[in-house]
Design a protein around this motif. Structure first.
Motif, short mmCIF file in Angstrom:
data_model
loop_
_atom_site.label_atom_id
_atom_site.label_comp_id
_atom_site.label_asym_id
_atom_site.label_seq_id
_atom_site.Cartn_x
_atom_site.Cartn_y
_atom_site.Cartn_z
N VAL A 65 0.85 -1.20 0.00
CA VAL A 65 0.00 0.00 0.00
C VAL A 65 0.88 1.24 0.00
O VAL A 65 0.68 2.17 -0.80
N ASP A 66 1.88 1.26 0.88
CA ASP A 66 2.79 2.41 0.95
C ASP A 66 3.53 2.63 -0.36
O ASP A 66 3.81 3.77 -0.74
N ALA A 67 3.82 1.54 -1.07
CA ALA A 67 4.52 1.63 -2.36
C ALA A 67 3.57 1.95 -3.51
O ALA A 67 4.01 2.17 -4.64
N GLY A 68 2.26 1.95 -3.23
CA GLY A 68 1.28 2.25 -4.28
C GLY A 68 1.01 1.10 -5.22
O GLY A 68 0.51 1.31 -6.32
N THR A 69 1.27 -0.14 -4.78
CA THR A 69 1.09 -1.28 -5.68
C THR A 69 -0.06 -2.20 -5.28
O THR A 69 -0.28 -3.22 -5.93
N ALA A 70 -0.80 -1.86 -4.22
CA ALA A 70 -1.91 -2.70 -3.79
C ALA A 70 -2.93 -1.87 -3.01
O ALA A 70 -2.57 -0.87 -2.36
N ILE A 71 -4.17 -2.31 -3.09
CA ILE A 71 -5.26 -1.76 -2.28
C ILE A 71 -6.01 -2.95 -1.69
O ILE A 71 -6.96 -3.46 -2.30
N PRO A 72 -5.57 -3.44 -0.53
CA PRO A 72 -6.23 -4.59 0.08
C PRO A 72 -7.36 -4.14 1.01
O PRO A 72 -7.19 -3.26 1.84
N LEU A 73 -8.52 -4.76 0.83
CA LEU A 73 -9.70 -4.42 1.62
C LEU A 73 -10.25 -5.68 2.28
O LEU A 73 -10.04 -6.79 1.78
#
Length: 179
Positions: free
Chosen positions: A63-71
């Protein structure tokens, strides 16, 4: 970061958070048989809290790297599903892969359809142009979730992923997001 979104019946879709590991492990243990036909074979260690604590930490770095949005979908303190945008690619592509599952006791309530809608909103907010998903050829329920969210079939990938112990064909879908 995505603000929590309340779905029907008090179920909430929210961002994965530090500390979710034990609840996530419990959800996978509870849904072990339900998910087995749709996922890779899992080692016994996969179902332990420590494994999911490490996975949550790794996903939060993505998330911090901008490569995932886990919900996650939660009902009270219980995780009852996941919806993830992964492999976010920027530049000329602006694409992500979508994956999701719902607790076996909660299927048929429309939660997957609503959760995918929330993920698409998050994808738009992240500036993505396209979201793609693949389903097993025989997974008509998942294909219906995608269709209800405006996804279009664009191909067939032979022996695409190793699911339930064997390489299986997948139908590929995409949803183009408004500019």
């Amino acid at each position: 970061m995505l603000e929590p979104v309340e779905l029907d019946g008090g179920v909430v879709v929210r961002a994965l958070a530090a500390g979710d590991g034990p609840a996530l492990a419990a959800a996978y243990r509870r849904n072990r048989e339900h998910l087995a036909p749709w996922e890779p074979e899992r080692a016994e260690s996969f179902f332990k809290s420590a494994t999911h604590e490490r996975e949550v930490a790794a996903l939060l770095r993505q998330v911090d790297a901008g490569t995932a949005i886990p919900l996650v979908l939660v009902d009270g303190d219980e995780i009852i599903g996941r919806v993830n945008l992964s492999d976010l690619v920027r530049g000329a592509f602006q694409n992500a892969h979508l994956g999701y599952w719902i607790d076996g006791e909660r299927t048929g309530e429309g939660l997957a359809t609503m959760a995918v809608g929330v993920a698409l909103h998050a994808a738009r907010d992240a500036g993505l142009h396209r979201v793609q998903a693949g389903t097993l050829v025989h997974n008509e329920a998942s294909q219906a979730v995608l269709a209800r969210n405006g996804f279009e079939r664009f191909g067939l990938a032979p022996r695409y992923l190793r699911i339930a112990g064997r390489w299986q064909d997948h139908v590929l879908f995409q949803r183009l997001l408004e500019d």
